[in-house]
Design an enzyme around this catalytic site. Structure first.
Site, mmCIF file in Angstrom:
data_model
loop_
_atom_site.group_PDB
_atom_site.id
_atom_site.type_symbol
_atom_site.label_atom_id
_atom_site.label_comp_id
_atom_site.label_asym_id
_atom_site.label_seq_id
_atom_site.Cartn_x
_atom_site.Cartn_y
_atom_site.Cartn_z
ATOM 1 N N ASP A 104 -6.017 -2.242 -20.565
ATOM 2 C CA ASP A 104 -5.399 -2.743 -19.348
ATOM 3 C C ASP A 104 -4.786 -1.539 -18.635
ATOM 4 O O ASP A 104 -3.877 -0.889 -19.164
ATOM 5 C CB ASP A 104 -4.326 -3.787 -19.690
ATOM 6 C CG ASP A 104 -3.880 -4.557 -18.458
ATOM 7 O OD1 ASP A 104 -4.338 -4.222 -17.344
ATOM 8 O OD2 ASP A 104 -3.081 -5.501 -18.612
ATOM 9 N N ASP A 107 12.058 5.329 0.577
ATOM 10 C CA ASP A 107 12.422 4.140 1.351
ATOM 11 C C ASP A 107 12.380 2.849 0.541
ATOM 12 O O ASP A 107 13.126 1.918 0.839
ATOM 13 C CB ASP A 107 11.525 4.016 2.581
ATOM 14 C CG ASP A 107 11.888 5.035 3.656
ATOM 15 O OD1 ASP A 107 13.018 5.555 3.624
ATOM 16 O OD2 ASP A 107 11.046 5.316 4.518
ATOM 17 N N TYR A 112 11.843 4.161 11.503
ATOM 18 C CA TYR A 112 10.398 4.006 11.348
ATOM 19 C C TYR A 112 9.990 2.569 11.062
ATOM 20 O O TYR A 112 10.689 1.850 10.351
ATOM 21 C CB TYR A 112 9.889 4.875 10.187
ATOM 22 C CG TYR A 112 9.187 6.110 10.671
ATOM 23 C CD1 TYR A 112 7.889 6.012 11.165
ATOM 24 C CD2 TYR A 112 9.798 7.346 10.659
ATOM 25 C CE1 TYR A 112 7.233 7.133 11.638
ATOM 26 C CE2 TYR A 112 9.150 8.478 11.127
ATOM 27 C CZ TYR A 112 7.864 8.368 11.614
ATOM 28 O OH TYR A 112 7.221 9.462 12.081
ATOM 29 N N HIS A 139 3.138 14.836 9.138
ATOM 30 C CA HIS A 139 3.411 14.496 10.528
ATOM 31 C C HIS A 139 3.999 15.681 11.280
ATOM 32 O O HIS A 139 5.136 16.068 11.039
ATOM 33 C CB HIS A 139 4.350 13.286 10.584
ATOM 34 C CG HIS A 139 4.422 12.665 11.938
ATOM 35 N ND1 HIS A 139 5.008 11.453 12.160
ATOM 36 C CD2 HIS A 139 3.979 13.083 13.153
ATOM 37 C CE1 HIS A 139 4.930 11.160 13.444
ATOM 38 N NE2 HIS A 139 4.322 12.135 14.061
ATOM 39 N N HIS A 150 4.777 11.340 5.109
ATOM 40 C CA HIS A 150 4.943 9.959 4.643
ATOM 41 C C HIS A 150 3.998 9.790 3.456
ATOM 42 O O HIS A 150 2.793 9.978 3.614
ATOM 43 C CB HIS A 150 4.538 8.945 5.714
ATOM 44 C CG HIS A 150 5.257 9.118 7.018
ATOM 45 N ND1 HIS A 150 6.363 8.377 7.348
ATOM 46 C CD2 HIS A 150 5.038 9.932 8.072
ATOM 47 C CE1 HIS A 150 6.788 8.733 8.551
ATOM 48 N NE2 HIS A 150 5.994 9.677 9.011
HETATM 49 CU CU LIG Z 1 6.188 10.478 10.815
#
Ligand SMILES: [Cu+2]
Ligand SMILES: *[C@@H]1O[C@H](CO)[C@@H](O)[C@H](O)[C@H]1NC(C)=O
Ligand SMILES: *[C@@H]1O[C@H](CO)[C@@H](O)[C@H](O)[C@H]1NC(C)=O
Ligand SMILES: *[C@@H]1O[C@H](CO)[C@@H](O)[C@H](O)[C@H]1NC(C)=O
Length: 659
Positions: free
Chosen positions: A600, A315, A398, A611, A455
């Site tokens: 660093d 996404d 979503y 889900h 997710h």
């Molecule tokens: Cu979900």
């Protein structure tokens, strides 16, 4: 003389700071200038010139840290497509009113840049002039005017795809009639593939006439609900009778005991920089987080069928979380005491610049919780108060609410709340008993499957605990058999400092993970540090390593990675994520096995949620949360809240709500 000199110095500092912080996002004017310069260049001769990313070309760390003594030049980084090629363009914006294209190189590697919103809108309109699609819709008895289409990235499946090498997107459609919730009514079985550069349909499939799920029960608008109504909490608001405990100065936020820079990026959304916590014992602010933001959000669906297998979304890299950031609603998305900040992003074909109002909010959270307490004849309690930065990205169906919470205890808590609407699949079945064992989803409404998915929200955290050179320490709890005495067993701690990147990726277990500064110690000799505490959402990917989406997101097998700092390594699934192959991702960088001890380093943390949808997720999903905390560990010499006074009885306003 001395006084005059100080005045002069202050004047100079004021002038420099009036020009803004080097990490400030590009202003609307700067975005426009960068775009105009490219439009005025030979690239404009390509009729297809489109701007896929325009943002701040982040100045090198030493230049940022040298500010305000000196200010680095303002530069833009642009990813544009022209004539079928991807261009990486660096633009200098420092001269007033003008600017200069510093470099323009064509990217020839795997993958494509984030989609523009314009091209997605254009692609989703193509089916409406495509007779086979009109026929499919007519055959299902749906008026074409009730149909609405959206775009889905196509993924990458080994390079043997018919469209390999071309920039394509999938368009699928829904019935928008009778509900605001069109996602609940897919026109299942119809898949349109669009070549984005040619902007034409290159493939069309209509596999089966599955029923379109009914509109009934899909509404989530308050005005559409019928009695009996649900619980109705009494109205409430947080009131700060003496005003806010933080100030906003440009992009700097100065709170009760935190200072930070809040920026915004078209791809990442909210970006936190230079988060420093006040050490009251030492009377100074100490740097903890140089820069932190969402790096990627991988959402693979678990349905291998022809219409669904490709649904393995990135996404951030494919759709850009910043571009999809939604204005926050005062009083509901953020409490009454919040301050809101806008954000500017480049418009689609570059112009005009789009302003997202209320893109972020900042507020102090008084949840009535306890920061510390003890009661023993006397009673001492200190309230938990924290500074929260919130934003919400709406990626199609979503919604992701992302919170950066800076606590008075010195903790940084990063939380995500998932809400919105499930991506559902139409099915012949209307009762759970009819479902076969491998249905790829749960029946959540009549003829409606909520398809299984994950997710994985990966955060990039460039921690600079008391300075850039840090180490990653893993403290294993080891059970020990007692050699003597009445006890037979106990556990002890074995510390190991990661030397190279291969030691820097771990799965969360009983190990305590810390980022320390080995060059700084507390008065009694502990290395100062911050430890990682998980707050739910610790799932890792269950896909096979050789599965294509997993190759692209191979880093999701482990929650924690530590890499050597490299300013080019910002996006966990690579800079060019659309159709990426996994050759430029976090796991690939880590394989270089650079040294990470007293260097660093960058910490990457993935919040993972498997889900399995359920009926409560329909028609809109109650928020599911996950997150983690970076908690000071031997960073302060003692509890930093020890000298914090309890809340005094405030003079509350005469508020009629009380009566
Ligand atoms: Cu979900
Ligand atoms: C760029 O090209 C477009 C046509 O494609 C033209 O209208 C526009 O004036 C050009 N802009 C510049 C700055 O040359
Ligand atoms: C960090 O370590 C590097 C060597 O790896 C060294 O050159 C540099 O001076 C150190 N920086 C600080 C601020 O200690
Ligand atoms: C609130 O104000 C009203 C009139 O403004 C007054 O009559 C009332 O006594 C006040 N209540 C309190 C609790 O101060």
């Amino acid at each position: 003389m001395a006084l005059n000199f100080l005045l002069f110095l202050r004047l100079v500092l004021t002038l420099v700071s009036a020009a803004g912080h080097p990490l400030d996002p590009l202003t609307a004017d700067e975005l426009t200038r960068a775009i105009d310069l490219i439009r005025a260049s030979p690239l404009n001769s390509s009729s297809s010139l489109a701007f896929h990313y325009v943002g701040l070309d982040e100045p090198p760390k030493p230049a940022v840290l040298a500010w305000p003594r000196s200010a680095p030049p303002r530069r833009a980084f642009v990813i544009a497509r022209a004539g079928g090629a991807t261009h990486e363009i660096h633009v200098d914006l420092s001269s007033d009113g003008g600017g200069l294209i510093l470099s323009d190189t064509v990217y020839r590697g795997a993958g494509f840049p984030t989609f523009t919103i314009d091209e997605q809108v254009a692609a989703s309109k193509l089916p409406f002039q495509y007779p086979p699609f009109e026929a499919s819709v007519a055959r299902r008895g749906i008026p074409l005017s009730d149909v609405l289409c959206t775009t889905f990235s196509v993924g990458w499946f080994g390079g043997e795809e018919r469209w390999a090498g071309r920039r394509v997107i999938v368009v699928q459609c829904f019935v928008a009639a009778g509900t605001a919730n069109f996602y609940a009514r897919p026109v299942e079985g119809v898949t349109v593939v669009v070549d984005l550069d040619a902007m034409e349909i290159v493939e069309y499939e209509d596999r089966e006439d599955l029923p379109v799920p009914k509109a009934e029960g899909t509404e989530y608008r308050a005005a559409e609900q019928r009695p009996p109504f649900g619980p109705e909490p009494k109205p409430g608001a947080v009131v700060q009778p003496e005003g806010r405990g933080f100030q906003v100065d440009g992009h700097m936020i100065r709170g009760t005991n935190w200072e930070l820079h809040l920026s915004f990026d078209a791809r990442a959304g909210a970006v936190i920089s230079l988060a420093s916590v006040k050490d009251s014992d030492k009377g100074v602010f100490r740097l903890v987080l140089y820069r932190g933001h969402v790096s990627e959000l991988f959402v693979p669906y678990m349905d291998p069928s022809a219409d669904w297998y490709f649904k393995t979304f990135f996404d951030a890299g494919e759709f850009a979380l910043g571009l999809l950031t939604a204005p926050l609603e005062p009083f509901t998305d953020c409490p009454a005491n919040a301050v809101f900040m806008d954000a500017d992003v480049a418009g689609v074909d570059g112009s005009p610049v789009r302003n997202i109002p209320n893109a972020m909010c900042v507020f102090e959270r008084y949840a009535g919780d306890v920061a510390w307490r003890h009661t023993e004849v006397i009673t001492e309690v200190r309230p938990e108060v924290s500074l929260v930065v919130r934003s919400a990205a709406v990626v199609g169906n979503y919604d992701y609410v992302i919170d950066w919470e800076f606590k008075t205890t010195g903790s940084i808590k990063i939380g995500v709340a998932l809400s919105g609407i499930l991506e559902v699949k139409a099915t012949y079945y209307s009762h759970a008993d009819e479902l076969s064992g491998d249905a790829h989803g749960s029946l959540i409404a009549g003829n409606t499957l909520g398809v299984y998915h994950d997710h994985f929200l990966t955060f990039r955290l460039d921690l600079d605990v008391d300075g850039p050179n840090n180490s990653f320490v893993k403290s294993r709890l080891r059970p020990v058999r007692a050699a003597a005495g009445p006890r037979r067993s106990y556990w002890t701690v074995e510390k190991e400092t990661a030397r190279r990147e291969t030691d820097g990726s771990v799965e969360l277990d009983a190990t305590e993970l810390m980022v320390v500064n080995p060059n700084r110690r507390t008065r009694i000799g502990n290395e100062v540090g911050y430890k990682i505490v998980s707050h739910g959402g610790t799932a890792t990917s269950l896909l096979d390593d050789d599965d294509y989406p997993q190759q692209r997101a191979s880093y999701t097998k482990r929650q924690v990675w530590v890499t050597a700092y490299d300013e080019a390594e910002k996006w966990a699934a690579g800079l060019y994520t659309d159709q990426s192959t996994g050759d430029d991702n976090l796991a690939a960088w880590s394989q270089r096995n650079r040294e990470i001890e007293n260097k660093d380093i960058v910490l990457w943390y993935t919040v993972g949620i498997h889900h399995v949808p359920c009926q409560e997720d329909f028609p809109v999903m109650p928020a599911v949360t996950g997150g983690f905390e970076l908690r000071p560990t031997n960073f302060f010499d003692r509890n930093p809240l020890i000298r914090t006074r309890p809340n005094k009885q405030a003079t509350w306003p005469n508020c009629s709500l009380i009566n």
